[in-house]
Structures are given as C-alpha cells and as structure tokens.
Design an enzyme around this catalytic site. Structure first.
Site, PDB file in Angstrom:
ATOM      1  N   HIS A  61      -0.996   0.184  -9.791  1.00 33.05           N
ATOM      2  CA  HIS A  61      -1.696  -0.741  -8.889  1.00 33.05           C
ATOM      3  C   HIS A  61      -2.279  -1.938  -9.663  1.00 33.05           C
ATOM      4  O   HIS A  61      -3.495  -2.166  -9.659  1.00 33.05           O
ATOM      5  CB  HIS A  61      -2.815  -0.015  -8.112  1.00 33.05           C
ATOM      6  CG  HIS A  61      -3.230  -0.777  -6.875  1.00 33.05           C
ATOM      7  ND1 HIS A  61      -3.673  -0.183  -5.715  1.00 33.05           N
ATOM      8  CD2 HIS A  61      -3.268  -2.112  -6.617  1.00 33.05           C
ATOM      9  CE1 HIS A  61      -3.968  -1.102  -4.820  1.00 33.05           C
ATOM     10  NE2 HIS A  61      -3.733  -2.290  -5.352  1.00 33.05           N
ATOM     11  N   ARG A 117       0.854  -1.186   0.000  1.00 31.79           N
ATOM     12  CA  ARG A 117       0.000   0.000   0.000  1.00 31.79           C
ATOM     13  C   ARG A 117       0.898   1.248   0.000  1.00 31.79           C
ATOM     14  O   ARG A 117       1.974   1.252   0.612  1.00 31.79           O
ATOM     15  CB  ARG A 117      -0.886   0.034   1.254  1.00 31.79           C
ATOM     16  CG  ARG A 117      -2.042  -0.945   1.202  1.00 31.79           C
ATOM     17  CD  ARG A 117      -3.093  -0.584   0.167  1.00 31.79           C
ATOM     18  NE  ARG A 117      -4.208  -1.522   0.115  1.00 31.79           N
ATOM     19  CZ  ARG A 117      -4.308  -2.541  -0.743  1.00 31.79           C
ATOM     20  NH1 ARG A 117      -3.347  -2.758  -1.629  1.00 31.79           N
ATOM     21  NH2 ARG A 117      -5.366  -3.325  -0.742  1.00 31.79           N
TER      22      ARG A 117
HETATM   23  P1  NDP Z   1      -1.836 -11.688   4.779  1.00 34.07           P
HETATM   24  O1  NDP Z   1      -2.760 -11.067   5.762  1.00 34.07           O
HETATM   25  O2  NDP Z   1      -2.088 -13.083   4.351  1.00 34.07           O
HETATM   26  O3  NDP Z   1      -0.329 -11.624   5.317  1.00 34.07           O
HETATM   27  C1  NDP Z   1       0.174 -10.514   5.975  1.00 34.07           C
HETATM   28  C2  NDP Z   1       1.596 -10.811   6.455  1.00 34.07           C
HETATM   29  O4  NDP Z   1       2.148  -9.603   6.996  1.00 34.07           O
HETATM   30  C3  NDP Z   1       1.649 -11.872   7.554  1.00 34.07           C
HETATM   31  O5  NDP Z   1       2.758 -12.700   7.398  1.00 34.07           O
HETATM   32  C4  NDP Z   1       1.824 -11.019   8.820  1.00 34.07           C
HETATM   33  O6  NDP Z   1       2.519 -11.659   9.882  1.00 34.07           O
HETATM   34  C5  NDP Z   1       2.655  -9.878   8.300  1.00 34.07           C
HETATM   35  N1  NDP Z   1       2.531  -8.699   9.180  1.00 34.07           N
HETATM   36  C6  NDP Z   1       1.415  -8.025   9.504  1.00 34.07           C
HETATM   37  N2  NDP Z   1       1.710  -7.021  10.362  1.00 34.07           N
HETATM   38  C7  NDP Z   1       3.037  -7.093  10.586  1.00 34.07           C
HETATM   39  C8  NDP Z   1       3.937  -6.349  11.402  1.00 34.07           C
HETATM   40  N3  NDP Z   1       3.518  -5.337  12.167  1.00 34.07           N
HETATM   41  N4  NDP Z   1       5.234  -6.714  11.402  1.00 34.07           N
HETATM   42  C9  NDP Z   1       5.676  -7.753  10.643  1.00 34.07           C
HETATM   43  N5  NDP Z   1       4.866  -8.495   9.858  1.00 34.07           N
HETATM   44  C10 NDP Z   1       3.568  -8.178   9.828  1.00 34.07           C
HETATM   45  O7  NDP Z   1      -1.827 -10.712   3.505  1.00 34.07           O
HETATM   46  P2  NDP Z   1      -1.625 -11.077   1.967  1.00 34.07           P
HETATM   47  O8  NDP Z   1      -0.350 -11.796   1.818  1.00 34.07           O
HETATM   48  O9  NDP Z   1      -2.850 -11.712   1.422  1.00 34.07           O
HETATM   49  O10 NDP Z   1      -1.551  -9.609   1.319  1.00 34.07           O
HETATM   50  C11 NDP Z   1      -0.626  -8.651   1.759  1.00 34.07           C
HETATM   51  C12 NDP Z   1      -0.970  -7.274   1.222  1.00 34.07           C
HETATM   52  O11 NDP Z   1      -0.637  -7.180  -0.165  1.00 34.07           O
HETATM   53  C13 NDP Z   1      -2.452  -6.887   1.237  1.00 34.07           C
HETATM   54  O12 NDP Z   1      -2.847  -6.450   2.510  1.00 34.07           O
HETATM   55  C14 NDP Z   1      -2.514  -5.774   0.206  1.00 34.07           C
HETATM   56  O13 NDP Z   1      -2.289  -4.541   0.829  1.00 34.07           O
HETATM   57  C15 NDP Z   1      -1.367  -6.097  -0.732  1.00 34.07           C
HETATM   58  N6  NDP Z   1      -1.835  -6.491  -2.066  1.00 34.07           N
HETATM   59  C16 NDP Z   1      -1.472  -5.712  -3.146  1.00 34.07           C
HETATM   60  C17 NDP Z   1      -1.858  -6.059  -4.410  1.00 34.07           C
HETATM   61  C18 NDP Z   1      -1.426  -5.267  -5.586  1.00 34.07           C
HETATM   62  O14 NDP Z   1      -1.914  -5.501  -6.700  1.00 34.07           O
HETATM   63  N7  NDP Z   1      -0.513  -4.320  -5.433  1.00 34.07           N
HETATM   64  C19 NDP Z   1      -2.671  -7.250  -4.666  1.00 34.07           C
HETATM   65  C20 NDP Z   1      -2.989  -8.007  -3.485  1.00 34.07           C
HETATM   66  C21 NDP Z   1      -2.573  -7.617  -2.236  1.00 34.07           C
HETATM   67  P3  NDP Z   1       1.913 -12.975  10.632  1.00 34.07           P
HETATM   68  O15 NDP Z   1       1.972 -14.073   9.604  1.00 34.07           O
HETATM   69  O16 NDP Z   1       2.840 -13.195  11.745  1.00 34.07           O
HETATM   70  O17 NDP Z   1       0.524 -12.614  11.027  1.00 34.07           O
HETATM   71  C1  OXD Z   2      -5.707  -6.120  -3.136  1.00 31.95           C
HETATM   72  C2  OXD Z   2      -5.162  -5.192  -4.099  1.00 31.95           C
HETATM   73  O1  OXD Z   2      -5.664  -5.823  -1.944  1.00 31.95           O
HETATM   74  O2  OXD Z   2      -5.433  -5.359  -5.306  1.00 31.95           O
HETATM   75  O3  OXD Z   2      -6.176  -7.190  -3.558  1.00 31.95           O
HETATM   76  O4  OXD Z   2      -4.445  -4.252  -3.758  1.00 31.95           O
END
Ligand code: NDP
Ligand code: OXD
Length: 309
Positions: free
Chosen positions: A272, A224
C-alpha cells in the site's frame, strides 16, 4: 477551536510538523493526547477507531488524510451531518502515475516473464512489445485516473477509461456506466483499478470481469483490497487467462503471512505504497480548509457522502 490528528498506520508527527511549518499559530493536537475534546473542530484522520467521533461534541468537519474516505464510511457512528474532506494534490497524482508507469513499462518490456526465464537459467529473447501496441484501461477517471490516463498517452500507450459519468479526455477513449463496461474491458490489455470503494464497486474485480479481458491481460489494483475477489484472481491466473497481477492494496493489511498471494509467482505485491500523502503537499489545503471552517465557508475537496466518494 483546534485540530486533532487521529492517525493509525501513518505517523501523525509528520503532519503536525508540516502544519507547524506553514501555520505555527494553529492549535494542532495528536489523539489520544488531544486535551479538552470540546475544543476540537476539525479531525484529520487515517483509519481512526470506530465510534471515536462521539468524543468530540463540537466537531465541525472530518478530513481524510488520504484520497480515499471508505474507512470513514465504515464507521456506523460517523456523524452524518458533518462535511468530510479528502486530500487532492498534484503530488498524489504524480506519485500514482510513477507507480502506474513502472507497472506499464515492466509489462511492456516483459520483466515478469524474463524473471521466470531467469529462474530456469533461460536466455530467450521474447517477441518485442511496443508501448504503442498496448492498450491500458483505467477504471475510475477521477483526480488520479484522469491524470494517469493523460500521462500514459505521453509515454505512447493507447488508453481507454471507464467511469460512472461520461468523460471527454483528449486522446483517451472513454466509456461510462455499467452498460459500457464490457466494451471497455474487451479493449484492455492492462487494467488499472483506480475506483473508490463503494457499494457499487466492492468486488468488481471478479471472475466475470476477468474473462471479459483479452487472453494474456494483466491486472493492477491500486485502489482498495475489497475491490478484488481474491479467489477469482487466483483462478484467472492459474487458468492462464491472465498473465499476471500487481497488487498494492489488500482486504487485510499488512497481508497475513499465510496468504496464498505471497506464494503466487504471477503476483507482484507492494505494501500500500503506490501513492502516499506527503505531509508538506497536504498541509496547505488542510490549513485553507481550517480557515474556511472558522469562517463558515464551503470547504475544499468535500466528498459527496451520498455517492460514497
Ligand atoms: P475520485 O473520487 O476523484 O475519482 C473516482 C472515479 O471513480 C470517478 O471517475 C468516478 O466516476 C469513478 N467511479 C466511482 N464509482 C463508480 C462506479 N460505480 N462505476 C464506474 N466508475 C465509478 O478518486 P481519486 O481518483 O482521487 O482516487 C481513487 C481511489 O484511489 C481512492 O478512492 C483510493 O481508494 C485509491 N487510492 C489509492 C492509493 C494507494 O496508494 N494505493 C493512493 C490514493 C488513492 P465519475 O467521475 O463519473 O464520478
Ligand atoms: C489514499 C491511500 O486513499 O493512500 O490516499 O490509499
């Protein structure tokens, strides 16, 4: 009971069609022409207007049409008692990997540096960099980060990862929590941010973090825009500490014309699009969740609202 699709910056018709193909019996509507709002029980959303949920008296659940849910949590009137779901799919993970792998191979084969040489008509082979000599650091080892990390290993990269809780991913050196951020960064030549946006992660890509990366490191933000302190990135690039950056997400989208990132030749910008939800891939889990909702069963891919992801 009915579903409404409240989507801005995403075509709701494609979701409607995909749902219609596999569950034609469902009553699916598109906001703002979604009829009697008292009949709506599941709202599928992408960047809905704030306060919108107040219009739906019998809502039972809210679904993000993407992986992230930060845009929902920004709404102070989000009904706190309702479950929130998100999209988790093989398609999202594979598509994110395709993007990440393109960046990683471009970095390794130094296309960014050759582009600069080309601007000056310079024919100058650079010292080769093998994938096996490059350590990629993945921030966030969730649905996407875990998948991407494992697949990068198959391409021959060394991979380290960082998450909130500790992880055991074969072949990936895993670090956890704030205390292990520094050693993770010290190893990382190419950093990918795949964190959710929360109070704890907002602004995490900042000057203090950049200086802990090795000289010449490369940063990719596919999470983000609010994760990045923009001035700090420009500083780190200008000072030569970072070699370059690829950014797919921004604080303001579309990125305004006057934004300095457009003019910075060390930054590659994509709009994006790293991994978009494919309606056909998302439809089965939406239908499954709707059926579960009708039967008062626990939903798939429910978000922990306390954690914010
Ligand atoms: P998940 O919720 O499955 O995974 C999030 C990960 O981040 C987990 O491993 C979590 O740790 C870790 N995390 C969260 N908070 C912290 C912190 N404070 N310190 C360290 N690690 C942390 O998310 P996804 O993998 O599904 O997606 C991640 C992000 O990617 C989405 O939220 C979105 O913003 C972005 N995205 C962007 C897209 C694009 O097209 N640009 C498309 C899809 C997603 P733990 O495992 O320990 O809980
Ligand atoms: C998502 C994204 O969160 O596209 O899936 O950013």
């Amino acid at each position: 009971m009915a579903i409404t699709i409240i989507a801005r910056h995403m075509d709701p018709q494609t979701i409607l069609q995909a749902l219609g193909q596999i569950a034609p019996q469902l009553d699916v509507r598109i906001w703002p022409d979604d009829g009697d709002t008292d009949e709506i029980s599941y709202a599928l959303c992408w960047k809905p207007p704030q306060g919108i949920f107040q219009q739906y008296a019998n809502l039972k659940a809210i679904g993000s049409l993407g992986a992230g849910i930060d845009f929902l949590l920004k709404d102070p009137q989000l009904p706190a008692h309702l479950p929130v779901t998100r999209i988790v799919s093989q398609q999202l993970a594979q598509s994110m990997f395709d993007y990440v792998a393109s960046c990683a191979l471009n970095y390794c084969r130094q296309f960014d540096l050759y582009r600069k040489l080309q601007q000056d008509n310079l024919w100058r082979p650079l010292p080769p960099l093998l994938c096996s000599e490059v350590t990629i650091g993945i921030m966030g080892l969730g649905e996407l980060g875990r998948f991407v990390a494992s697949k990068l290993l198959q391409l021959g990269f060394k991979v380290v990862g960082w998450s909130r809780s500790s992880k055991d991913i074969s072949g990936v050196e895993c670090y956890a929590a704030d205390a292990q951020l520094s050693p993770f960064l010290a190893k990382t030549q190419m950093l990918f941010c795949l964190l959710p946006l929360t109070d704890a992660t907002e602004g995490i890509l900042n000057r203090e973090l950049f200086i802990q990366l090795p000289q010449g490191a490369y940063v990719v933000n596919v999470a983000r825009g609010e994760h990045l302190i923009e001035q700090d990135l420009l500083w780190a690039l200008k000072s030569g500490h970072l070699r370059g950056a690829t950014l797919d997400v921004f604080r303001q989208e579309p990125l305004p014309d006057e934004h300095p990132f457009w003019q910075c030749d060390q930054i590659t910008i994509t709009p994006h699009c790293a991994s978009a939800t494919y309606p056909q891939a998302a439809a089965p889990q939406i239908v499954e969740n709707y059926l579960r909702l009708c039967q008062n069963q626990p939903l798939l891919y429910q978000v922990n609202l306390k954690n914010g992801y």
